[in-house]
Design a protein around this motif. Structure first.
Motif, short mmCIF file in Angstrom:
data_model
loop_
_atom_site.label_atom_id
_atom_site.label_comp_id
_atom_site.label_asym_id
_atom_site.label_seq_id
_atom_site.Cartn_x
_atom_site.Cartn_y
_atom_site.Cartn_z
N LYS A 2 12.85 13.65 0.49
CA LYS A 2 12.47 12.74 1.55
C LYS A 2 13.06 13.21 2.88
O LYS A 2 14.01 13.99 2.92
CB LYS A 2 12.95 11.33 1.23
N THR A 3 12.47 12.70 3.95
CA THR A 3 12.92 13.06 5.29
C THR A 3 13.37 11.81 6.03
O THR A 3 12.62 10.83 6.14
CB THR A 3 11.79 13.75 6.09
N PHE A 4 14.61 11.84 6.52
CA PHE A 4 15.18 10.74 7.28
C PHE A 4 15.58 11.25 8.66
O PHE A 4 15.66 12.46 8.89
CB PHE A 4 16.41 10.16 6.57
N ILE A 27 3.74 14.70 7.67
CA ILE A 27 5.14 14.65 7.29
C ILE A 27 5.66 13.26 7.63
O ILE A 27 5.70 12.86 8.79
CB ILE A 27 5.96 15.72 8.02
N ALA A 28 6.03 12.51 6.59
CA ALA A 28 6.46 11.13 6.78
C ALA A 28 7.96 11.05 7.03
O ALA A 28 8.73 11.85 6.49
CB ALA A 28 6.09 10.30 5.56
N ILE A 29 8.36 10.11 7.86
CA ILE A 29 9.77 9.77 8.04
C ILE A 29 10.05 8.56 7.15
O ILE A 29 9.41 7.51 7.29
CB ILE A 29 10.09 9.45 9.51
N ASP A 30 10.99 8.71 6.23
CA ASP A 30 11.23 7.68 5.22
C ASP A 30 12.26 6.64 5.65
O ASP A 30 12.38 5.60 5.00
CB ASP A 30 11.67 8.33 3.90
N GLY A 31 13.00 6.92 6.71
CA GLY A 31 13.97 5.95 7.19
C GLY A 31 14.72 6.46 8.39
O GLY A 31 14.80 7.68 8.62
N ILE A 32 15.25 5.52 9.17
CA ILE A 32 16.01 5.84 10.38
C ILE A 32 17.42 5.27 10.19
O ILE A 32 17.57 4.07 9.98
CB ILE A 32 15.36 5.22 11.63
N VAL A 33 18.42 6.14 10.26
CA VAL A 33 19.79 5.70 9.99
C VAL A 33 20.51 5.37 11.29
O VAL A 33 20.53 6.18 12.23
CB VAL A 33 20.57 6.79 9.22
N TYR A 34 21.11 4.19 11.32
CA TYR A 34 22.00 3.75 12.39
C TYR A 34 23.28 3.19 11.74
O TYR A 34 23.26 2.82 10.55
CB TYR A 34 21.34 2.67 13.25
N PRO A 35 24.36 3.14 12.48
CA PRO A 35 25.58 2.54 11.91
C PRO A 35 25.35 1.12 11.39
O PRO A 35 25.89 0.73 10.36
CB PRO A 35 26.57 2.56 13.08
N ILE A 45 8.74 2.23 10.46
CA ILE A 45 9.64 3.04 9.63
C ILE A 45 10.91 2.24 9.40
O ILE A 45 11.52 1.75 10.37
CB ILE A 45 9.97 4.38 10.33
N PRO A 46 11.36 2.09 8.16
CA PRO A 46 12.54 1.26 7.87
C PRO A 46 13.80 1.77 8.57
O PRO A 46 14.03 2.98 8.65
CB PRO A 46 12.69 1.38 6.35
N VAL A 47 14.57 0.84 9.10
CA VAL A 47 15.88 1.17 9.67
C VAL A 47 16.93 0.92 8.59
O VAL A 47 16.92 -0.11 7.92
CB VAL A 47 16.17 0.31 10.91
N LEU A 48 17.84 1.90 8.42
CA LEU A 48 18.87 1.81 7.40
C LEU A 48 20.24 1.78 8.05
O LEU A 48 20.57 2.65 8.86
CB LEU A 48 18.80 3.03 6.45
N GLY A 49 21.04 0.77 7.71
CA GLY A 49 22.44 0.81 8.09
C GLY A 49 23.19 1.73 7.15
O GLY A 49 22.61 2.26 6.18
N PHE A 50 24.46 1.96 7.40
CA PHE A 50 25.23 2.89 6.58
C PHE A 50 25.23 2.47 5.11
O PHE A 50 25.13 3.33 4.21
CB PHE A 50 26.66 3.01 7.10
N LEU A 64 17.09 14.61 9.89
CA LEU A 64 16.88 15.21 11.21
C LEU A 64 17.75 14.48 12.23
O LEU A 64 17.79 13.25 12.26
CB LEU A 64 15.41 15.10 11.62
N ASP A 65 18.43 15.25 13.06
CA ASP A 65 19.33 14.67 14.06
C ASP A 65 18.54 14.28 15.30
O ASP A 65 18.08 15.14 16.05
CB ASP A 65 20.42 15.68 14.41
N LEU A 66 18.41 12.97 15.51
CA LEU A 66 17.68 12.47 16.68
C LEU A 66 18.52 11.49 17.50
O LEU A 66 18.00 10.75 18.31
CB LEU A 66 16.39 11.77 16.24
N SER A 67 19.81 11.50 17.28
CA SER A 67 20.67 10.57 18.01
C SER A 67 20.91 11.09 19.43
O SER A 67 21.13 12.28 19.64
CB SER A 67 22.00 10.39 17.30
#
Length: 324
Positions: A2-4, A27-35, A45-50, A64-67
């Protein structure tokens, strides 16, 4: 796999090419990680906490680093380091895919460019500041920036060409530049007639005494449809028979075309033609042109009007125009 993403920057226009690449290649983005999970999703696209990310992301996935926020970036660094997961920059992600794509299966965000074209570019010498073929410093700077963008997959750097300009206006200034240098005499419009004829009309308003001879192919006039008569009336005093589109009527003729194809084709048959043309494949067309001309003498003026890679504009001048 998967790609996050860690963080999110796709709302910024400098990522438009990468977003198009993802869409074209599904190419799908499976989630976006934030603190912290402050939103349920961004653009569906689902947002994921830690806490969620620890469960969802495995060592087999890619992040992928998009911060862009420095404080958030530091927190994401610490989190992924603790998880033993390495984040990937967008250029590194693209480079990996391009290197692996040995059958040109990927769709690039610029029409006509394939993964093999990028690999070939990486093996070629980069444009140099002392290359005698460049007509001016801006031409070298344009070639160098575009080479870097495609060679290193840094498509976000196209935003540097966001100058609130248009291809037609830049084309007019190229014509005006060549007129000032006393290089415009006979112009032959092969195709893409409206943008070229509009620029010529604007030039005549600015330089009413310019002595131009303009040939327009039958195909180009046909493309104008209902506006053909307008251009015939407006340019009637300087229109001349077009003749054979494949050959110059004299050595100082400049062909006007929407691509470099007729210029490269002529060069492959030993003919050396001057032209003002668009380069829809951007730096790949530049390489094709320089390869076709080889050791022949020529001068090159390059302009990138805007962030549209397909709008790269070139003036190719033979010794009959600039002098041997």
């Amino acid at each position: 796999m998967k790609t996050f993403t860690s963080g999110w920057a796709f709302q910024k226009p400098d990522q438009n090419y990468f977003k198009k690449f993802l869409h074209l290649n599904r190419i799908a983005i499976d989630g976006i990680v934030y603190p912290k999970k402050l939103l349920a999703d961004i653009e569906a696209i689902p947002v994921l906490g830690f806490d969620d990310a620890r469960v969802a992301i495995t060592s087999d996935d890619q992040v992928l680093d998009l911060s862009t926020n420095s404080e958030v970036h530091t927190e994401l660094d610490a989190f992924f380091a603790a998880q033993g997961i390495e984040r990937v920059s967008i250029p590194d992600f693209l480079d990996r895919l391009i290197e692996q794509d040995r059958h040109d299966a990927l769709s690039m965000p610029v029409a006509g460019i394939k993964a093999s074209d990028i690999r070939n570019l990486k093996r070629a010498a980069a444009p140099g500041p002392f290359d005698p073929h460049f007509l001016d410093a801006e031409s070298y700077e344009t070639a160098s920036k575009l080479d870097g963008i495609f060679r290193h997959s840094m498509w976000q750097r196209f935003i540097a060409f966001d100058r609130d300009d248009t291809p037609g206006n830049v084309l007019f200034h190229v014509l005006l530049d060549l007129q000032t240098r006393d290089l415009l005499e006979h112009l032959r419009v092969l195709d893409t007639p409206r943008v070229f004829l509009d620029a010529i009309l604007k030039l005549r308003l600015h330089v009413p005494n310019a002595k131009l001879r303009i040939g327009v192919s039958d195909e180009a006039f046909a493309d104008l449809r209902g506006r053909a008569e307008f251009y015939r009336r407006s340019l009637g005093d300087c229109l001349v028979p077009f003749g054979d589109a494949g050959a110059s009527q004299d050595e100082r003729t400049i062909l006007l075309a929407g691509s470099i194809d007729p210029i490269v084709a002529a060069a492959s048959h030993g003919r050396h033609l001057s032209a003002i043309c668009f380069m829809p494949r951007s730096i790949v067309d530049y390489v094709a042109l320089t390869t076709a001309f080889g050791e022949r003498q020529y001068r090159l003026l390059l302009r990138q009007p805007d962030t549209g890679a397909h709008n790269l504009l070139a003036a190719v001048l033979t010794p009959a125009l600039f002098g041997a």
